[in-house]
Design a protein around this motif. Structure first.
Motif, PDB file in Angstrom:
ATOM      1  N   GLY A 535     -20.504   3.521  15.400  1.00  0.00           N
ATOM      2  CA  GLY A 535     -20.462   4.008  14.029  1.00  0.00           C
ATOM      3  C   GLY A 535     -19.456   5.109  13.786  1.00  0.00           C
ATOM      4  O   GLY A 535     -19.376   5.639  12.692  1.00  0.00           O
ATOM      5  N   GLY A 538     -13.755   6.404  12.422  1.00  0.00           N
ATOM      6  CA  GLY A 538     -12.501   7.136  12.511  1.00  0.00           C
ATOM      7  C   GLY A 538     -12.014   7.236  13.941  1.00  0.00           C
ATOM      8  O   GLY A 538     -10.856   6.933  14.250  1.00  0.00           O
ATOM      9  N   LEU A 582      -5.810   9.816   8.664  1.00  0.00           N
ATOM     10  CA  LEU A 582      -5.748   9.627  10.105  1.00  0.00           C
ATOM     11  C   LEU A 582      -4.773   8.520  10.478  1.00  0.00           C
ATOM     12  O   LEU A 582      -4.093   8.591  11.498  1.00  0.00           O
ATOM     13  CB  LEU A 582      -7.163   9.293  10.612  1.00  0.00           C
ATOM     14  CG  LEU A 582      -7.332   9.021  12.088  1.00  0.00           C
ATOM     15  CD1 LEU A 582      -7.114  10.305  12.865  1.00  0.00           C
ATOM     16  CD2 LEU A 582      -8.727   8.496  12.366  1.00  0.00           C
TER      17      LEU A 582
ATOM     18  N   GLU B 121     -26.344  11.222  18.325  1.00  0.00           N
ATOM     19  CA  GLU B 121     -25.869  11.437  19.691  1.00  0.00           C
ATOM     20  C   GLU B 121     -24.342  11.387  19.722  1.00  0.00           C
ATOM     21  O   GLU B 121     -23.720  10.562  19.077  1.00  0.00           O
ATOM     22  CB  GLU B 121     -26.452  10.372  20.616  1.00  0.00           C
ATOM     23  CG  GLU B 121     -26.248  10.716  22.051  1.00  0.00           C
ATOM     24  CD  GLU B 121     -27.147   9.900  22.962  1.00  0.00           C
ATOM     25  OE1 GLU B 121     -26.761   9.747  24.111  1.00  0.00           O
ATOM     26  OE2 GLU B 121     -28.212   9.440  22.508  1.00  0.00           O
ATOM     27  N   LYS B 123     -20.599  14.008  20.691  1.00  0.00           N
ATOM     28  CA  LYS B 123     -20.160  15.380  20.852  1.00  0.00           C
ATOM     29  C   LYS B 123     -20.254  16.136  19.531  1.00  0.00           C
ATOM     30  O   LYS B 123     -19.873  15.627  18.485  1.00  0.00           O
ATOM     31  CB  LYS B 123     -18.728  15.413  21.358  1.00  0.00           C
ATOM     32  CG  LYS B 123     -18.471  16.746  22.006  1.00  0.00           C
ATOM     33  CD  LYS B 123     -17.073  16.939  22.494  1.00  0.00           C
ATOM     34  CE  LYS B 123     -16.935  18.435  22.727  1.00  0.00           C
ATOM     35  NZ  LYS B 123     -15.715  18.876  23.178  1.00  0.00           N
ATOM     36  N   ASP B 140     -18.903  14.366  16.005  1.00  0.00           N
ATOM     37  CA  ASP B 140     -18.252  13.070  16.091  1.00  0.00           C
ATOM     38  C   ASP B 140     -18.728  12.132  14.989  1.00  0.00           C
ATOM     39  O   ASP B 140     -18.012  11.239  14.558  1.00  0.00           O
ATOM     40  CB  ASP B 140     -18.695  12.424  17.410  1.00  0.00           C
ATOM     41  CG  ASP B 140     -17.590  12.451  18.430  1.00  0.00           C
ATOM     42  OD1 ASP B 140     -16.512  12.945  18.072  1.00  0.00           O
ATOM     43  OD2 ASP B 140     -17.807  11.966  19.549  1.00  0.00           O
ATOM     44  N   GLY B 164     -19.010   8.773   9.576  1.00  0.00           N
ATOM     45  CA  GLY B 164     -18.288   8.303  10.751  1.00  0.00           C
ATOM     46  C   GLY B 164     -16.844   7.934  10.477  1.00  0.00           C
ATOM     47  O   GLY B 164     -16.100   7.594  11.398  1.00  0.00           O
ATOM     48  N   LEU B 165     -16.438   7.980   9.203  1.00  0.00           N
ATOM     49  CA  LEU B 165     -15.039   7.626   8.913  1.00  0.00           C
ATOM     50  C   LEU B 165     -14.102   8.701   9.441  1.00  0.00           C
ATOM     51  O   LEU B 165     -12.984   8.414   9.847  1.00  0.00           O
ATOM     52  CB  LEU B 165     -14.846   7.458   7.402  1.00  0.00           C
ATOM     53  CG  LEU B 165     -15.448   6.190   6.833  1.00  0.00           C
ATOM     54  CD1 LEU B 165     -15.296   6.168   5.316  1.00  0.00           C
ATOM     55  CD2 LEU B 165     -14.786   4.958   7.434  1.00  0.00           C
ATOM     56  N   VAL B 166     -14.556   9.940   9.433  1.00  0.00           N
ATOM     57  CA  VAL B 166     -13.786  11.023  10.019  1.00  0.00           C
ATOM     58  C   VAL B 166     -14.693  11.726  11.020  1.00  0.00           C
ATOM     59  O   VAL B 166     -15.856  11.979  10.732  1.00  0.00           O
ATOM     60  CB  VAL B 166     -13.325  12.032   8.942  1.00  0.00           C
ATOM     61  CG1 VAL B 166     -12.510  13.139   9.563  1.00  0.00           C
ATOM     62  CG2 VAL B 166     -12.532  11.322   7.872  1.00  0.00           C
ATOM     63  N   SER B 167     -14.173  11.997  12.227  1.00  0.00           N
ATOM     64  CA  SER B 167     -14.940  12.735  13.225  1.00  0.00           C
ATOM     65  C   SER B 167     -14.368  14.131  13.340  1.00  0.00           C
ATOM     66  O   SER B 167     -13.157  14.315  13.273  1.00  0.00           O
ATOM     67  CB  SER B 167     -14.847  12.050  14.584  1.00  0.00           C
ATOM     68  OG  SER B 167     -15.502  10.815  14.539  1.00  0.00           O
ATOM     69  N   THR B 169     -13.986  17.575  15.654  1.00  0.00           N
ATOM     70  CA  THR B 169     -14.051  17.978  17.060  1.00  0.00           C
ATOM     71  C   THR B 169     -14.051  19.491  17.245  1.00  0.00           C
ATOM     72  O   THR B 169     -14.234  19.959  18.351  1.00  0.00           O
ATOM     73  CB  THR B 169     -12.868  17.398  17.840  1.00  0.00           C
ATOM     74  OG1 THR B 169     -11.668  17.813  17.184  1.00  0.00           O
ATOM     75  CG2 THR B 169     -12.908  15.891  17.887  1.00  0.00           C
ATOM     76  N   TYR B 184      -9.370  14.231  14.831  1.00  0.00           N
ATOM     77  CA  TYR B 184      -8.402  13.276  15.380  1.00  0.00           C
ATOM     78  C   TYR B 184      -7.120  13.301  14.558  1.00  0.00           C
ATOM     79  O   TYR B 184      -7.130  13.650  13.380  1.00  0.00           O
ATOM     80  CB  TYR B 184      -8.999  11.875  15.363  1.00  0.00           C
ATOM     81  CG  TYR B 184     -10.114  11.695  16.361  1.00  0.00           C
ATOM     82  CD1 TYR B 184      -9.845  11.207  17.637  1.00  0.00           C
ATOM     83  CD2 TYR B 184     -11.421  12.011  16.043  1.00  0.00           C
ATOM     84  CE1 TYR B 184     -10.862  11.045  18.562  1.00  0.00           C
ATOM     85  CE2 TYR B 184     -12.448  11.852  16.965  1.00  0.00           C
ATOM     86  CZ  TYR B 184     -12.157  11.356  18.221  1.00  0.00           C
ATOM     87  OH  TYR B 184     -13.150  11.193  19.131  1.00  0.00           O
TER      88      TYR B 184
END
Lengths: 710, 351
Positions: A535, A538, A582, B121, B123, B140, B164-167, B169, B184
């Motif tokens: 899921g 990105g 991205l 679950e 990072k 994430d 979830g389209l962008v994570s 960090t 990312y």
């Protein structure tokens, strides 16, 4: 019960009668109440086995657990070094090993002649060996006390280990060419450091000394205790001069109140102490403060030795002995003289086992001997005089070295100290002789065309690879293996988990170091799919882009488009901004995702058209629309919504915005779409029912106006 | 070539993996404490350990520990009222706050948010507001949460969810209401609590192809220059993004930064991942106010160093293994603690 498994996991009885030493038995402690019916065994981390035990199915529901998983650690491991300490050694040996390898290749590139190669190569190996030795040092036993304890005979700086003892032994024989001339003296030092290790299998002088030291507080008159003299002659026989002199000074005659009436006795004790401290030694210099006089050149040493011996003989024949009325002192001191005179019998009683006897031979019977061959014969003689009661891991190695048998040495260290030792000690072995080098570097048919050096390095790398914390250093050893190394390295890199970014990046970094681009690209592909499936769209797209996998990106795109907001008014498209950002510039491979970019551009300019009324913005929007419709990556299901959103452009009031050819293109697409509609599995876009007809009408109108314009 | 600096270096083997390391801010002038996030692979236990450090006679002794339910992915320490706070996030998505006595570093209490409440679950990364009780967590999974810590209770709310389209960090507070995130493709976003629904500003790394293929691992923002965001990540990249000059980042280091606008001849201190960046707390008096302040970094290729705009980078430590995290002591900025890949901790005292 000792179950054994066959292929299908059923149990067969195992007879414990085949009492074979090579069989190791590990009892499993499971808490299953019912009998075990099936077993499954698989490898776990490191050298652990994971055993899954399944109990027989039971009729009642509350019969306890039905299965249990147990980890069994194979091999007892090294008793003196635990796993964490082995890892510390593994980490620390990377840098010296890598440096030595790079020096080897630099030298073999520079000059092809082996003579110059041999000339100073041992110095590099010696440096390597010293670095490894410092790594093997056991834990320091606290700082030494500032005030010297007069009763402390045996001093300890660090806990000795067999591993370090074995390493130093090999360094003495194979590497250190400079001290080859005083090799026996180095062995004397070696035993002084490591005699205590032999206490595990037999009585040693060190052990006797420690026992005596512990009893010292209970002894009233030290010179009356026979052990006092026995321990001193033992220590003297292996050359521990400082200890003997220190013990002699504990003699009762030194006490102030007794000095006057025991003057003669004290004189004899002191004379022996002085003689001991003046013993000539063939060595460059001894550690600071150590007794004995050192001579670098052999002629000087021989001269001094003869003089010293004559002094002993003179003292031995002195008339003072008869005047000395303390019998214990008289006998004890004369026995010390006998040791120094090299009396075989005295030496034999003084030493506890053959290695000690061997060392005493070097010191007092054959002080001028050099040459490994005669050393081997002497060792055989000592073993005959004092047959070993058990085998110790160090004596096996010592005999192998003295016998000049590289294969035996290799087998001994492999068996006793494991893969780390073999992989690193090979460097010492080959520094010693050309013959060993040929033996170890020769490619062997029976090893699949690799050399023994490579075989042992691969084995060590395998051990490193099996642990999550050490696999990163395995590549250093694998890349030093010419034949099989790279293949195994690729395997290792593929096997690592892509779950955690940090691990993944460390993995990719290793690929970069060894120029394994195809592997890192594959790893990134796996990571991309992993994140996608979990899921994290990105992250998935990012890694797939990194691996330049347009195929996968195309497939992903189709799934993505299902959830993209389809109408201009759809707010949900906003959250796609981040992902489109991205995707980056168009120069990067985005596969089918390229559509998202163009779609975003189109939406943006269309939004401007709706907010203002600039014809320029409208023209830009038309440009984007045509680009989108021309592009094969634009999914068919988006065609109608796109055209529907652009109705305002098609019906632009001031002038037609689309040229004849552009309008024809859109009409063709519309036709194609209508045909596709007839096919099964077609999903109707969510638009008002008159959408298609209004688009047709707008296009037709536009076509007419465009023709007129042109 | 980098200049090597003189410093006293002490290494302390830990015999377990160190995920991250921090100094623990305490009130006492005599005691120094370090917080270690450790993973013991032999026993499969992850924990937060507090060690006391004494330079003379040298010692680094274990004080106390707290066992974490899963490996720790991010750890921050701060001081609030009379207590030292340690905030940590785990790889299963839970968040824990430990309170320690600020004189003897004894662990007093703990409050936590269970897994799957804040993050799925994977990072996640956190930042604790300096001297405050506000914590921001990003992950994430594309979620951004704000957590307010009370003495025994926690309040949290979701600020954004990218689905979830962008994570994300990395994250760092800029002011009590603003913070920056990294992700990312070297994406940097600027957020304002008062304006939910999306970032208020985005840094577009499109101008450099190499930069675009990296990940931001760490961000720092100096309290005196809140408009400048310092970011570090892949390919040895360290850059400063000034909100007032959006399209022209100042590259301080990086192999992929050869022809960036106005960044000619930038030296690179490292070629691989830069795991952490922090403004150097120990600043020379002659530092110009127009320049970016000097920053310290640690990297996968074993470098701990200081970089300054227009100067040669200074190497403090060059190890044969990766340096995964470091922290500069806020009371004694000459002292730096760092965690090494090979199961040990190093403490440097700069001359």
């Amino acid at each position: 019960m000792s179950p054994n498994t066959v292929d299908n996991g059923t149990l067969i009885p195992f007879s414990g009668e085949t009492n074979n030493d090579s069989l190791a038995i590990y009892p499993l402690h499971h808490t299953l109440t019912r009998p075990v019916s099936r077993l499954a065994i698989s490898w776990s981390r490191g050298n652990s086995l994971r055993v899954s035990l399944f109990a027989e199915p039971s009729q009642t529901s509350d019969a306890g657990d039905g299965a249990k998983v147990i980890e069994v650690k194979l091999g007892g491991g090294d008793p003196e070094i635990d796993d964490a300490d082995w890892r510390r050694i593994a980490y620390g040996s990377v840098a010296p090993f890598a440096l030595l390898q790079s020096r080897r290749s630099a030298i073999s590139n520079m000059s092809k002649s082996p003579s110059t190669y041999q000339l100073d190569w041992w110095e590099h190996v010696l440096q390597y060996s010293k670095e490894i030795t410092s790594l093997l040092a056991g834990p320091k036993l606290g700082p030494s006390p500032i005030i010297d304890d007069p009763n402390e005979i045996v001093k300890k700086n660090e806990e000795p280990t067999c591993l370090k003892a074995a390493w130093e032994l090999m360094e003495i024989f194979y590497v250190d060419k400079q001290s080859q001339a005083w090799l026996p003296e180095r062995l004397v030092d070696w035993l002084a450091d490591y005699d205590s290790l032999f206490t595990s299998t037999q009585e040693t002088i060190h052990g006797k000394l420690v026992d005596f030291q512990n009893d010292l507080v209970n002894i009233q008159v030290i010179e009356d205790d026979p052990r006092y003299w026995e321990v001193m002659s033992s220590a003297l026989s292996v050359g521990w001069l400082d200890i003997v002199v220190k013990m002699l000074r504990l003699h009762g005659s030194y006490q102030l109140d007794q000095l006057s009436n025991r003057e003669l006795e004290n004189g004899l004790v002191e004379a022996v102490a002085v003689l001991i401290s003046k013993m000539p030694r063939l060595r460059p210099e001894s550690a600071a403060g150590n007794l004995g006089e050192c001579f670098k050149s052999k002629p000087d040493f021989i001269k001094a030795w003869e003089k010293w011996r004559s002094q002993i003989t003179k003292l031995d024949c002195s008339p003072f002995w008869i005047q000395c009325d303390n019998q214990q002192t008289r006998v004890g001191l004369r026995n010390l003289l006998q040791v120094m005179l090299g009396n075989t019998e005295s030496l034999c009683t003084a030493s506890c086992y053959w290695v000690e006897l061997y060392i005493s031979h070097f010191l007092y019977i054959r002080p001028f001997m050099i040459g490994v061959e005669s050393m081997y014969n002497l060792a055989q003689k000592c073993i005959q005089l004092k047959p070993p009661t058990g085998t110790h891991r160090l004596t096996g190695l010592l005999i192998g070295i003295l016998g000049e048998n590289t294969e035996v040495v290799l087998a001994e260290i492999s068996r006793e100290f494991g893969p780390w030792m073999v992989a690193h000690a090979v460097e010492l072995l080959t520094a010693g002789s050309e013959q060993a080098e040929i033996l170890l570097y020769d490619e062997r048919y029976n090893l699949g065309g690799i050399s023994m050096v490579e075989l042992h390095r691969l084995a060590y790398a395998q051990v490193l690879s099996s642990h999550a914390l050490t696999w990163q250093i395995a590549p250093i050893y694998l890349t030093s293996c010419m034949k099989q190394g790279m293949g195994l390295l690729e395997n290792l890199l593929y096997r690592q988990s892509v779950q955690h970014n940090n691990m993944l990046l460390k993995n990719i970094e290793i690929c970069r170091l060894y120029e394994l681009d195809h592997i890192s690209s594959n790893i990134m592909k796996v990571a991309g799919v992993y994140h996608w499936k979990h899921g994290r769209k990105g992250a998935g797209v990012f890694w797939l882009q990194q691996s330049q996998d347009t195929n996968c990106l195309d497939r992903i795109a189709q799934q993505l488009f299902d959830s993209v907001g389809k109408s201009i008014s759809d707010e949900s498209f906003k959250q796609w901004e981040g992902l489109i950002e991205l995707l980056g510039s168009e120069s990067k491979p985005a596969g089918g995702l390229e559509f998202l970019h163009k779609y975003r551009d189109f939406k943006k300019s269309l939004q401007m058209v709706y907010s203002g009324k600039s014809t320029d913005a409208a023209r830009q929007a038309v440009g984007s629309l045509i680009l989108l419709m021309k592009n094969p990556s634009t999914p068919q299901r988006f065609w109608l919504p796109l055209l529907f959103d652009s109705l305002k452009l098609l019906n632009w009031k001031d002038s037609p915005l689309l040229s004849v050819s552009e309008t024809n293109l859109l009409l063709n697409k519309l036709q194609e779409f209508s045909l596709a509609r007839q096919r099964p599995h077609f999903t109707e876009p969510n638009l008002p029912p008159q959408a298609l007809s209004s688009i047709r009408l707008a296009l037709a109108t536009n076509l007419g106006r465009a023709i007129l314009d042109e | 070539m980098a200049v090597t600096a003189n410093s006293e270096i002490h290494r302390f083997p830990q015999y377990k993996y160190i995920d991250a390391v921090r100094w623990l801010p305490v009130l006492s002038a005599f005691n120094r404490f370090a917080v270690l996030a450790t993973s013991d692979f032999d026993s499969n236990l992850s924990s937060i350990e507090i060690h006391s450090f004494k330079p003379n006679p040298l010692s680094f002794e274990f004080q106390s520990s707290w066992t974490s339910p899963s490996p720790i992915s991010s750890i921050k320490s701060s001081q609030f009222l009379q207590k030292s706070i340690i905030a940590s996030s785990t790889s299963s998505g839970s968040l824990h706050f430990l309170f320690a006595d600020s004189t003897d570093a004894r662990l007093v209490s703990e409050v936590s948010v269970p897994e799957n409440e804040l993050h799925l679950e994977g990072k996640c990364c956190i930042d604790l507001m300096d001297g405050g009780v506000e914590c921001v967590t990003v992950g994430d999974d594309g979620r951004i949460n704000l957590v307010t810590v009370g003495d025994s209770n926690l309040n949290y709310r979701r600020l954004f969810d990218s689905g979830g389209l962008v994570s994300y960090t990395s994250v760092k507070w800029a002011s009590p209401v603003e913070f920056a995130t990294g992700g990312y493709g070297f994406g940097l976003h600027w957020w304002d609590q008062r304006k939910p629904g999306g970032p208020v500003s985005q840094f577009k790394g499109n101008w450099d192809k190499n930069l675009n293929s990296g990940i931001v691992h760490s961000i720092d923002i100096h309290p005196s220059r809140k408009h400048t965001c310092l970011a570090a990540g892949s390919l040895g990249t360290v850059l400063a993004w000034d909100l007032r000059m959006q399209q022209q980042p100042i590259i301080l280091s990086g192999t992929g930064a050869g022809d960036g606008a106005g960044n000619t001849a930038v030296q690179s201190i490292s070629e691989s991942e830069v795991w952490e960046v922090q403004y150097d707390r120990c600043i020379k008096s002659n530092t110009s106010s127009t320049r970016i302040l000097p920053a310290m970094i640690c990297s996968e290729d074993g470098i701990l160093g200081v970089i300054e705009q227009g100067e040669e980078p200074i190497e403090l430590l060059a190890e044969p293994c990766a340096i995964n995290s470091f922290d500069i002591d806020r009371h004694n900025p000459l002292d730096v603690i760092c965690s090494l890949e090979w199961e040990s901790v190093a403490i440097l005292t700069r001359q």
